[in-house]
Write an enzyme that holds these catalytic residues in place. Structure first.
Site, PDB file in Angstrom:
ATOM      1  N   GLN A 108       0.835  -1.200   0.000  1.00  0.00           N
ATOM      2  CA  GLN A 108       0.000   0.000   0.000  1.00  0.00           C
ATOM      3  C   GLN A 108       0.866   1.245   0.000  1.00  0.00           C
ATOM      4  O   GLN A 108       1.668   1.455   0.906  1.00  0.00           O
ATOM      5  CB  GLN A 108      -0.926   0.003   1.213  1.00  0.00           C
ATOM      6  CG  GLN A 108      -1.912   1.169   1.191  1.00  0.00           C
ATOM      7  CD  GLN A 108      -2.847   1.121   2.369  1.00  0.00           C
ATOM      8  OE1 GLN A 108      -2.731   0.255   3.221  1.00  0.00           O
ATOM      9  NE2 GLN A 108      -3.780   2.063   2.430  1.00  0.00           N
TER      10      GLN A 108
ATOM     11  N   GLU B  25       3.213   6.418   8.144  1.00  0.00           N
ATOM     12  CA  GLU B  25       4.507   6.518   8.844  1.00  0.00           C
ATOM     13  C   GLU B  25       4.995   5.149   9.304  1.00  0.00           C
ATOM     14  O   GLU B  25       6.197   4.866   9.271  1.00  0.00           O
ATOM     15  CB  GLU B  25       4.400   7.459  10.041  1.00  0.00           C
ATOM     16  CG  GLU B  25       5.726   7.635  10.770  1.00  0.00           C
ATOM     17  CD  GLU B  25       5.672   8.659  11.893  1.00  0.00           C
ATOM     18  OE1 GLU B  25       6.596   8.651  12.734  1.00  0.00           O
ATOM     19  OE2 GLU B  25       4.713   9.453  11.942  1.00  0.00           O
ATOM     20  N   ARG B  26       4.075   4.264   9.703  1.00  0.00           N
ATOM     21  CA  ARG B  26       4.484   2.930  10.159  1.00  0.00           C
ATOM     22  C   ARG B  26       5.142   2.153   9.016  1.00  0.00           C
ATOM     23  O   ARG B  26       6.150   1.476   9.208  1.00  0.00           O
ATOM     24  CB  ARG B  26       3.267   2.174  10.699  1.00  0.00           C
ATOM     25  CG  ARG B  26       3.622   0.895  11.440  1.00  0.00           C
ATOM     26  CD  ARG B  26       2.399   0.381  12.180  1.00  0.00           C
ATOM     27  NE  ARG B  26       1.367  -0.052  11.236  1.00  0.00           N
ATOM     28  CZ  ARG B  26       1.146  -1.320  10.912  1.00  0.00           C
ATOM     29  NH1 ARG B  26       1.886  -2.277  11.442  1.00  0.00           N
ATOM     30  NH2 ARG B  26       0.198  -1.644  10.071  1.00  0.00           N
TER      31      ARG B  26
END
Length: 297
Positions: free
Chosen positions: A77, A97-98
């Site tokens: 993604q 951000e992860r």
């Protein structure tokens, strides 16, 4: 002269804002297919987090698990980025951000990204919604995100609830948690206390002492509610304890505290119907906020 950009109210065009964000059915492993293609492959060193990102904690175990999946299958993604408003040829993370952190653990040099020209309001809005959709925010982080939207952009609880697909009571109850001492908020962030425990602590005379007792004895939410309403013991140093406030008064105090972002106390005299409202501020900045609210009224 360039045309001035029309100000977008919260909740308008949310479907357009979120069209690029398709939550994965299995976010930890990034295995679900997505319908959007990345615009670009961006070097990881040209990307940095959004300083207003509502999510602050990333567990090492979850990042390691995601990094292992990325090593095997790549970043499925794309990240949502915007051009950095202050640094040329750099990008700021709107959502993902992860994935960016895990990609670095997986030693990827580039990540797929969709780049959009979001303004500050849209960046914060998308970041909050994306995390809420993924159930990635703890209650304190979610409440802090709502508070940011209210304080920085003037949105009301009603507008937030409508835009986020939540009830107004859900938003109000979360905002009340921000009135708790920082140590208790830390307990909620760490998962030692649930949001239900924390809500019950809001009305306690000594919420921190009760929070520690809850953790030590593994008390239920119902137990906390009973203890929070209990009168002061006879051994207390208080000689003239104030009469216990009824549930409606405590609920109203909570609503007002959530609305103004400060501790509000109501003293009501049942005999003649009179009373007073006290607002506790911690610094001159908060006092200025009170003055502005009263002037605006």
């Amino acid at each position: 002269m360039a045309a001035k950009r029309e100000k977008r109210g919260l909740g308008r065009g949310l479907s357009a804002l979120m069209a690029d964000i398709e939550p994965s059915a299995e976010p930890a492993g990034e295995t679900a297919p997505v319908s959007r293609r990345a615009d670009l492959q961006i070097p990881v060193e040209k990307i940095h987090p959004n300083p207003d990102q509502p999510r602050r904690s990333f567990t090492e175990g979850a990042l390691a698990e995601l990094a292992a999946s990325i090593r095997e299958k790549g970043v499925i993604q794309p990240l949502i980025l915007r051009p950095d408003p202050e640094k040329a040829e750099m990008y700021q993370i709107v959502a993902g951000e992860r994935r960016w952190r895990a990609a670095q653990l997986a030693q990827l040099h580039e990540v797929p990204a969709i780049v959009r020209d979001f303004d500050d309001t849209e960046v914060l809005e998308v970041a909050i919604i994306e995390n809420i959709q993924r159930a990635d925010l703890n209650p304190i982080e979610e409440a802090a995100g709502y508070r940011q939207l209210m304080d920085r952009f003037g949105h009301t609880q009603e507008k937030l609830a409508e835009a986020m697909g939540k009830s107004r009571s859900h938003v109000a109850n979360l905002l009340r948690l921000l009135n708790l001492p920082e140590e208790i908020q830390g307990f909620v962030r760490d998962g030692q206390l649930s949001a239900g425990h924390a809500r019950a602590l809001v009305t306690a005379d000594d919420p921190l002492a009760l929070a520690r007792k809850v953790i030590a004895k593994a008390l239920s939410v119902r137990d906390v509610e009973k203890l929070a309403k209990a009168p002061v013991s006879q051994g207390s140093s208080r000689v003239h304890a104030a009469p216990a406030k009824d549930a409606d008064t405590r609920a109203l105090e909570g609503d007002l505290s959530a609305a103004v972002g400060m501790k509000v106390s109501i003293e009501h005299d049942e005999a003649d119907g009179s009373g007073k409202i006290s607002i506790k501020y911690k610094d001159l900045s908060q006092l200025d906020d009170i003055v502005r609210m009263l002037n605006r009224g």
